[in-house]
Design an enzyme around this catalytic site. Sequence first.
Site, short mmCIF file in Angstrom:
data_model
loop_
_atom_site.label_atom_id
_atom_site.label_comp_id
_atom_site.label_asym_id
_atom_site.label_seq_id
_atom_site.Cartn_x
_atom_site.Cartn_y
_atom_site.Cartn_z
CG ASP A 17 -2.46 -0.95 0.96
OD1 ASP A 17 -2.44 -1.55 0.11
OD2 ASP A 17 -2.47 -1.77 2.36
CE LYS A 20 2.11 -2.39 -4.70
NZ LYS A 20 2.05 -2.29 -2.93
N GLY A 44 -4.46 -4.75 -3.99
CA GLY A 44 -5.71 -3.31 -4.32
C GLY A 44 -4.49 -1.84 -4.22
CG HIS A 45 -1.88 -2.11 -7.11
ND1 HIS A 45 -0.81 -2.53 -7.59
CD2 HIS A 45 -1.38 -2.88 -5.31
CE1 HIS A 45 -0.08 -3.28 -7.38
NE2 HIS A 45 -0.85 -3.73 -5.91
CD GLN A 228 0.52 -8.33 -2.83
OE1 GLN A 228 1.32 -9.43 -3.64
NE2 GLN A 228 -0.20 -8.38 -2.78
P1 GDP Z 1 -0.81 0.52 -3.03
O1 GDP Z 1 -1.15 -1.21 -3.13
O2 GDP Z 1 1.07 0.50 -3.18
O3 GDP Z 1 -1.04 0.55 -4.95
O4 GDP Z 1 -1.74 1.60 -2.84
P2 GDP Z 1 -2.95 1.81 -2.67
O5 GDP Z 1 -3.89 2.68 -3.56
O6 GDP Z 1 -3.16 0.38 -1.62
O7 GDP Z 1 -2.80 3.45 -1.80
C1 GDP Z 1 -2.36 4.06 -1.25
C2 GDP Z 1 -3.19 5.31 -0.99
O8 GDP Z 1 -2.54 6.34 -1.16
C3 GDP Z 1 -4.63 5.18 -2.60
O9 GDP Z 1 -5.64 5.49 -1.63
C4 GDP Z 1 -4.06 6.55 -3.19
O10 GDP Z 1 -5.23 7.07 -4.08
C5 GDP Z 1 -3.45 7.44 -2.53
N1 GDP Z 1 -1.87 8.13 -2.80
C6 GDP Z 1 -1.27 7.71 -2.88
N2 GDP Z 1 0.13 8.73 -3.45
C7 GDP Z 1 -0.58 9.66 -2.96
C8 GDP Z 1 0.06 10.50 -2.25
O11 GDP Z 1 1.02 11.25 -2.69
N3 GDP Z 1 -1.26 11.30 -1.54
C9 GDP Z 1 -2.25 11.38 -1.15
N4 GDP Z 1 -2.72 12.13 0.05
N5 GDP Z 1 -2.73 10.23 -1.08
C10 GDP Z 1 -1.71 9.44 -2.17
P1 IMO Z 2 -1.24 -3.64 -2.46
O1 IMO Z 2 -0.25 -4.90 -3.47
C1 IMO Z 2 -0.71 -5.02 2.26
C2 IMO Z 2 -0.88 -8.34 3.67
C3 IMO Z 2 -1.94 -9.16 4.70
C4 IMO Z 2 -0.78 -10.18 5.25
C5 IMO Z 2 -0.65 -11.01 4.56
C6 IMO Z 2 -0.59 -11.62 4.44
O2 IMO Z 2 -1.77 -3.52 -2.17
O3 IMO Z 2 0.22 -3.05 -1.46
P2 IMO Z 2 -2.03 -12.98 1.61
O4 IMO Z 2 -3.30 -12.66 1.58
O5 IMO Z 2 -1.27 -12.07 0.56
O6 IMO Z 2 -2.24 -14.37 2.25
O7 IMO Z 2 -2.21 -12.25 3.83
O8 IMO Z 2 -0.32 -9.79 3.72
N1 IMO Z 2 -1.15 -8.22 2.08
C7 IMO Z 2 -0.94 -6.71 2.09
N2 IMO Z 2 -1.31 -5.45 2.68
N3 IMO Z 2 -0.95 -4.66 0.87
C8 IMO Z 2 -1.19 -5.73 0.04
O9 IMO Z 2 -1.23 -5.15 -1.21
C9 IMO Z 2 -0.88 -7.09 0.71
N4 IMO Z 2 -1.52 -8.32 0.36
C10 IMO Z 2 -2.38 -9.14 1.43
O10 IMO Z 2 -2.99 -7.65 4.99
O11 IMO Z 2 -0.52 -9.45 6.43
MG MG Z 3 -3.28 -1.23 -1.67
#
Ligand code: GDP
Ligand code: IMO
Ligand code: MG
Length: 430
Positions: A17, A20, A44-45, A228
Amino acid sequence: MSGTGSCTVVVGCQWGDEGKGKIVDVLAEDVDIVARYQGGANAGHTVHVGDEEFILHQIPSGILHPGKRCVLGNGVVLDVQQFFEEYEALSARGVDVEGRIGVSWRAHLLLPYHRLMDQVSETSAAEKIGTTGRGIGPAYEDKTGRRGVRVVDLANPERLHKRVAAAMERVCARLEALGHEDARDELQERLDEALALGERLLGIATDAGSEITAALKSGKRVLLEGAQGTALDVDHGTYPFVTSSSTTAGGAATGTGIGPTVIDSVVGVVKAYTTRVGEGPLPSAFEAKMDERVRELGAEFGATTGRPRRCGWFDSVLTRFAAQVNGLTALAITKLDVLDTLDELRIATHYRMPDGEVVRGFPADTWSLGSVEPVYETLPGWKTSIRDVRRLEDLPAAARAYLDRIEELTEAPVGWVSVGSQREQIIQVG
Ligand code: GDP
Ligand code: IMO
Ligand code: MG
């Protein structure tokens, strides 16, 4: 041998999270192919384009740029139903996905029994991992146990049904042992629904490694999108509180079928602070009040499960380790704007181990990590909004000092700074 094109890996350097999706979306503008190399629908991107929010689970974040090719590599465990749901949902929102997505013949199928086993195992486990419940662990167990079913098997119904029937017997026996005697019929129904999508999936199957290698040779640019993060890597993360795949840059070669020598650069994505969702240690965790404050400021709730993320200070012990494991050539620091209102900021530089020893390296012993005391450095906050800043030199001096210190401690140069979730809220350094 290096092709004439370019190949960049985008890898998470904390516990997932990191943003990415946002960084891949920004970089995808200048590439031809975006490929996922591991994980599945546990990812979840999130990508914001204008007023619209897209959360991509299995389809690479490059899909939001018209015309870019998106590939799912062999390292992915493909949830067929979720994949087509995501495909349809994008299509319904006006994203032209037709003919743009390829799935590796060698990718393993994640089938309904994997999801059920994941959920049942988590409920009954003495030591919970806090998984996303998407079936990831059981699917990779079948893969490494050499019992898995791959995309290519869909082309041979006889073999497919033999392997799937054997899997059903194993799963149902385990489920019965765990007190779920009545799962079989419903599971079979869901399995049949999943396999009914086989023909459709075969229609987009590709030899991902050959496709990407040929593209690089013809001068195309490729982005390999990690899911991840480094601390969730099955080898290098905080085992056993990890996911079941190779999330790190090495996994990008294995998970797509290219040679590691064609990778030119590795961009490590880190938040300007730290978060974690699921079980396992978070050494630089905030105290309760600050945890709540930053969770609100950063909207730190899981994009896949909606669970609240635990938050903490930037941990350079972890990111320095991530720089080493991934061979980072640049850092992309996200969510710097989330810290806009803080009076002061801390960075963990070392850990004080339970026996009093102060270490600079990331410990292998996950349990000791649960009781380390981070050694912090304190820096002043900038107390102003940076969301509209687009050039490094326009950032407040305190924000630049914070980035400089992260760069120094992590031992990787800052290439991008994200100051908001929108595509254009990005500072490219240099
Ligand atoms: P990922 O799994 O690495 O793609 O990240 P996620 O999407 O799960 O979580 C990142 C969250 O931060 C999302 O809700 C993005 O919209 C948000 N986000 C990404 N870059 C920024 C930033 O520079 N500032 C803020 N405020 N939000 C951001
Ligand atoms: P993105 O790509 C954050 C965490 C779960 C748990 C562990 C194992 O959005 O960054 P799993 O379902 O993979 O067997 O869970 O890994 N986890 C993540 N945490 N971002 C993710 O993906 C994750 N995918 C799995 O919360 O701790
Ligand atoms: Mg994510």
